[in-house]
Motif scaffolding. Structure first.
Motif, PDB file in Angstrom:
ATOM      1  N   HIS A  58      10.204  -8.437   5.365  1.00 46.41           N
ATOM      2  CA  HIS A  58       8.951  -8.116   4.696  1.00 46.41           C
ATOM      3  C   HIS A  58       7.874  -7.795   5.734  1.00 46.41           C
ATOM      4  N   ASN A  59       6.815  -7.155   5.265  1.00 47.95           N
ATOM      5  CA  ASN A  59       5.703  -6.866   6.160  1.00 47.95           C
ATOM      6  C   ASN A  59       4.404  -7.427   5.575  1.00 47.95           C
ATOM      7  N   ALA A  60       3.292  -7.143   6.234  1.00 43.55           N
ATOM      8  CA  ALA A  60       2.004  -7.689   5.803  1.00 43.55           C
ATOM      9  C   ALA A  60       1.616  -7.183   4.413  1.00 43.55           C
ATOM     10  N   GLN A  61       1.992  -5.933   4.094  1.00 48.95           N
ATOM     11  CA  GLN A  61       1.682  -5.384   2.775  1.00 48.95           C
ATOM     12  C   GLN A  61       2.398  -6.154   1.677  1.00 48.95           C
ATOM     13  N   ASP A  62       3.639  -6.566   1.935  1.00 47.39           N
ATOM     14  CA  ASP A  62       4.382  -7.342   0.942  1.00 47.39           C
ATOM     15  C   ASP A  62       3.672  -8.667   0.658  1.00 47.39           C
ATOM     16  N   VAL A  63       3.153  -9.303   1.699  1.00 47.15           N
ATOM     17  CA  VAL A  63       2.415 -10.555   1.531  1.00 47.15           C
ATOM     18  C   VAL A  63       1.139 -10.310   0.733  1.00 47.15           C
ATOM     19  N   THR A  64       0.409  -9.259   1.094  1.00 42.62           N
ATOM     20  CA  THR A  64      -0.831  -8.923   0.391  1.00 42.62           C
ATOM     21  C   THR A  64      -0.563  -8.635  -1.079  1.00 42.62           C
ATOM     22  N   PHE A  65       0.513  -7.918  -1.355  1.00 46.91           N
ATOM     23  CA  PHE A  65       0.885  -7.590  -2.730  1.00 46.91           C
ATOM     24  C   PHE A  65       1.123  -8.860  -3.539  1.00 46.91           C
ATOM     25  N   ALA A  66       1.942  -9.755  -3.017  1.00 43.89           N
ATOM     26  CA  ALA A  66       2.272 -10.981  -3.753  1.00 43.89           C
ATOM     27  C   ALA A  66       1.045 -11.869  -3.912  1.00 43.89           C
ATOM     28  N   GLN A  67       0.269 -12.045  -2.843  1.00 48.14           N
ATOM     29  CA  GLN A  67      -0.906 -12.912  -2.912  1.00 48.14           C
ATOM     30  C   GLN A  67      -1.992 -12.332  -3.814  1.00 48.14           C
ATOM     31  N   GLY A  68      -2.019 -11.017  -3.967  1.00 48.56           N
ATOM     32  CA  GLY A  68      -2.991 -10.400  -4.864  1.00 48.56           C
ATOM     33  C   GLY A  68      -2.513 -10.319  -6.302  1.00 48.56           C
ATOM     34  N   MET A  69      -1.231 -10.002  -6.482  1.00 45.01           N
ATOM     35  CA  MET A  69      -0.727  -9.813  -7.842  1.00 45.01           C
ATOM     36  C   MET A  69      -0.576 -11.131  -8.595  1.00 45.01           C
ATOM     37  N   ILE A  70      -0.369 -12.232  -7.884  1.00 47.07           N
ATOM     38  CA  ILE A  70      -0.234 -13.525  -8.571  1.00 47.07           C
ATOM     39  C   ILE A  70      -1.507 -13.872  -9.349  1.00 47.07           C
ATOM     40  N   PRO A  71      -2.698 -13.902  -8.718  1.00 44.96           N
ATOM     41  CA  PRO A  71      -3.907 -14.185  -9.509  1.00 44.96           C
ATOM     42  C   PRO A  71      -4.218 -13.091 -10.527  1.00 44.96           C
ATOM     43  N   HIS A  72      -3.839 -11.855 -10.221  1.00 38.37           N
ATOM     44  CA  HIS A  72      -4.048 -10.755 -11.164  1.00 38.37           C
ATOM     45  C   HIS A  72      -3.229 -11.008 -12.431  1.00 38.37           C
ATOM     46  N   HIS A  73      -1.969 -11.357 -12.264  1.00 40.11           N
ATOM     47  CA  HIS A  73      -1.104 -11.680 -13.402  1.00 40.11           C
ATOM     48  C   HIS A  73      -1.610 -12.917 -14.144  1.00 40.11           C
ATOM     49  N   ARG A  74      -2.063 -13.921 -13.399  1.00 41.69           N
ATOM     50  CA  ARG A  74      -2.546 -15.133 -14.052  1.00 41.69           C
ATOM     51  C   ARG A  74      -3.696 -14.827 -15.010  1.00 41.69           C
ATOM     52  N   GLN A  75      -4.582 -13.926 -14.600  1.00 42.99           N
ATOM     53  CA  GLN A  75      -5.688 -13.593 -15.488  1.00 42.99           C
ATOM     54  C   GLN A  75      -5.179 -12.846 -16.720  1.00 42.99           C
TER      55      GLN A  75
END
Length: 219
Positions: A58-75
Motif C-alpha cells: 500500500h501507499n500513502a494514498q491508500d491510507v488517506t483513502f481508508a482514513q477519510g472514507m471511514i468517517p465519511h461512511h459513518r456519517q
C-alpha cells in the motif's frame, strides 16, 4: 464559504420539496431496486477486499483513502439510520437500508487494513464534518460531501415528506463526495483491495445518485 453553501443548500431544499413530493407520490409503493445489485456488489467487493495477503503493498494514498472514507461512511450510516422512523417514502427507506448494508461492512474492512498497516483508525464522531487526515483544512472545510453539524441537526428535526426531500438532497451531495474520493484512490492508490473497493463505490453510488435524482423529480 461554508455559510454560503449551507444557505444555498437550504434554499434548494425548499425549491425542490413540492417537485419531490409529487415524484415520490408518483412512484407509489412499487420501489426502485435498480441499484440494489450495485449496493450488494459494493458489499461483496468490500468483503473480498479484506482477504488475500498477496494483494500488494500500500501507499500513502491508500491510507488517506481508508482514513477519510471511514468517517465519511459513518456519517452516511447516521443519516440512513434516521430514515427508519422519519421518512414517509418506502423508496427512501429502501435506499437508506441499502446504504447501511453496503457501507457498514466497508467500514470494518477499511478499519482492518489500517490496523494491519499500523495506522490510526479514525475514532467515531458525532456526525459533523471531519478533516481528511493529512490534508490542510485550515479554512474549516471538511471532506467532499460531508454535512456539518447544522445540516445534521436539520435532518434530525425533519420528518415525513420534508425529511424525504432533505435526506435525498443531502445524500446526493454526500455520495458525490464519496465518488470523488474513490476516483482519486482508483488513480493514485496501489493496494489492490482498496482500488477494487473504490471502483465498487463509484459504480454503486453513481447509480444511487441517479435513483435519488429521479425520486426528487430531476431525472
Amino acid at each position: 464559504m461554508r455559510n454560503t453553501r449551507t444557505l444555498t443548500r437550504r434554499a434548494a431544499l425548499g425549491a425542490v420539496s413540492v417537485t419531490a413530493a409529487l415524484a415520490l407520490a408518483a412512484c407509489g409503493g412499487s420501489g426502485d431496486s435498480g441499484s440494489s445489485g450495485d449496493a450488494g456488489s459494493n458489499s461483496s467487493a468490500s468483503a473480498s477486499a479484506g482477504t488475500g495477503s498477496t494483494a500488494g503493498a500500500h501507499n500513502a494514498q491508500d491510507v488517506t483513502f481508508a482514513q477519510g472514507m471511514i468517517p465519511h461512511h459513518r456519517q452516511a450510516l447516521e443519516m440512513a439510520a434516521l430514515a427508519a422512523d422519519r421518512a414517509s417514502s418506502a423508496q427512501v427507506k429502501d435506499l437508506a437500508s441499502r446504504v447501511e448494508k453496503a457501507q457498514d461492512p466497508e467500514i470494518r474492512t477499511m478499519s482492518g487494513w489500517l490496523t494491519a498497516w499500523g495506522e490510526d483508525v479514525p475514532a467515531a464522531s458525532g456526525g459533523a464534518a471531519e478533516s481528511m487526515p493529512g490534508m490542510d483544512h485550515s479554512a474549516g472545510s471538511g471532506m467532499p460531501g460531508m454535512m456539518d453539524g447544522s445540516d445534521m441537526d436539520m435532518l434530525k428535526k425533519a420528518s415525513g415528506a420534508d425529511f424525504d426531500t432533505m435526506f435525498l438532497t443531502m445524500m446526493i451531495e454526500h455520495h458525490k463526495g464519496a465518488v470523488d474520493m474513490a476516483t482519486t484512490e482508483k488513480s493514485k492508490g496501489t493496494y489492490q483491495p482498496a482500488t477494487a473497493m473504490s471502483d465498487a463505490i463509484v459504480t454503486a453510488q453513481t447509480a444511487e445518485i441517479t435513483e435519488m435524482n429521479k425520486l426528487l423529480g430531476k431525472g
